[in-house]
Scaffold this motif. Structure first.
Motif, short mmCIF file in Angstrom:
data_model
loop_
_atom_site.label_atom_id
_atom_site.label_comp_id
_atom_site.label_asym_id
_atom_site.label_seq_id
_atom_site.Cartn_x
_atom_site.Cartn_y
_atom_site.Cartn_z
N GLU A 125 12.54 3.34 -0.60
CA GLU A 125 13.53 2.42 -0.03
C GLU A 125 13.67 2.63 1.47
N TYR A 126 13.70 3.89 1.90
CA TYR A 126 13.82 4.21 3.32
C TYR A 126 12.59 3.70 4.08
N ALA A 127 11.40 3.94 3.54
CA ALA A 127 10.17 3.51 4.21
C ALA A 127 10.11 1.99 4.32
N PHE A 128 10.49 1.28 3.26
CA PHE A 128 10.50 -0.18 3.30
C PHE A 128 11.52 -0.69 4.31
N TYR A 129 12.67 -0.05 4.36
CA TYR A 129 13.69 -0.44 5.33
C TYR A 129 13.17 -0.26 6.75
N ARG A 130 12.56 0.88 7.01
CA ARG A 130 12.04 1.15 8.36
C ARG A 130 10.93 0.17 8.71
N LEU A 131 10.06 -0.14 7.77
CA LEU A 131 9.00 -1.12 8.02
C LEU A 131 9.59 -2.49 8.34
N SER A 132 10.64 -2.87 7.63
CA SER A 132 11.25 -4.18 7.88
C SER A 132 11.91 -4.25 9.26
N LYS A 133 12.25 -3.10 9.84
CA LYS A 133 12.88 -3.05 11.15
C LYS A 133 11.89 -2.78 12.28
N CYS A 134 10.59 -2.73 11.97
CA CYS A 134 9.58 -2.43 12.98
C CYS A 134 9.64 -3.48 14.09
N PRO A 135 9.81 -3.04 15.35
CA PRO A 135 9.91 -4.00 16.45
C PRO A 135 8.62 -4.77 16.72
N LEU B 241 0.83 -1.20 0.00
CA LEU B 241 0.00 0.00 0.00
C LEU B 241 0.87 1.26 0.00
N LEU B 242 1.88 1.29 0.84
CA LEU B 242 2.76 2.45 0.91
C LEU B 242 3.51 2.64 -0.40
N GLY B 243 3.99 1.56 -0.98
CA GLY B 243 4.69 1.64 -2.25
C GLY B 243 3.78 2.18 -3.35
N ASP B 244 2.54 1.73 -3.38
CA ASP B 244 1.60 2.22 -4.38
C ASP B 244 1.27 3.70 -4.15
N MET B 245 1.22 4.12 -2.89
CA MET B 245 0.96 5.52 -2.60
C MET B 245 2.11 6.41 -3.08
N ILE B 246 3.33 5.96 -2.86
CA ILE B 246 4.50 6.72 -3.31
C ILE B 246 4.55 6.74 -4.84
N ASP B 247 4.25 5.61 -5.47
CA ASP B 247 4.21 5.54 -6.94
C ASP B 247 3.20 6.53 -7.50
N LEU B 248 2.00 6.54 -6.93
CA LEU B 248 0.94 7.43 -7.37
C LEU B 248 1.35 8.89 -7.19
N TYR B 249 1.90 9.20 -6.04
CA TYR B 249 2.34 10.57 -5.75
C TYR B 249 3.39 11.03 -6.77
N CYS B 250 4.35 10.18 -7.03
CA CYS B 250 5.44 10.54 -7.95
C CYS B 250 4.91 10.72 -9.38
N ARG B 251 4.04 9.82 -9.81
CA ARG B 251 3.48 9.93 -11.16
C ARG B 251 2.72 11.24 -11.34
N LYS B 252 1.95 11.62 -10.34
CA LYS B 252 1.09 12.80 -10.46
C LYS B 252 1.83 14.10 -10.18
N CYS C 283 11.12 9.10 -9.59
CA CYS C 283 12.21 10.07 -9.56
C CYS C 283 13.17 9.65 -8.44
N PRO C 284 14.39 10.14 -8.44
CA PRO C 284 15.37 9.73 -7.42
C PRO C 284 14.90 10.01 -5.98
N ASP C 285 14.23 11.14 -5.74
CA ASP C 285 13.77 11.46 -4.39
C ASP C 285 12.71 10.47 -3.90
#
Length: 95
Positions: free
Chosen positions: A38-48, A10-21, A30-32
């Motif tokens: 990548e940062y958001a996925f990394y942080r999610l993977s480290k969620c305690p 869901l988060l990835g799709d939200m970022i994709d949509l935001y970037c496209r629009k 885009c690079p940003d």
């Protein structure tokens, strides 16, 4: 698919949509936005809390640094209601 996988999708799709629009990207982010995803996925993977996690807004642990927190808020504000029409079941599962 577990809760963290759903949240990443869901988060990835939200970022994709935001970037496209907002950044007129067609196929690639885009690079940003790519860095934010990548940062958001990394942080999610480290969620305690793992699959027992609450919504990030209701969590007492703040995983994002200020720079990324502001950017992800902007993405969610823009994409939040729009993503429901693209992925209604995934969005409902999130809440």
């Amino acid at each position: 698919m577990d809760k963290l996988d759903n949240e990443k999708k869901l988060l990835g799709d939200m970022i994709d949509l935001y970037c496209r629009k907002n950044h007129n990207s067609k196929d690639d982010l885009c690079p940003d936005c790519k860095e934010l995803k990548e940062y958001a996925f990394y942080r999610l993977s480290k969620c305690p809390f793992g699959n027992d996690k609450k919504s990030c807004v209701n969590c007492k642990i703040k995983c994002y640094d200020n720079k990324h927190k502001d950017r992800i808020k902007e993405v969610m504000k823009f994409s939040g209601w729009r993503i429901f029409f693209r992925h209604p079941i995934l969005t409902i599962k999130h809440f």
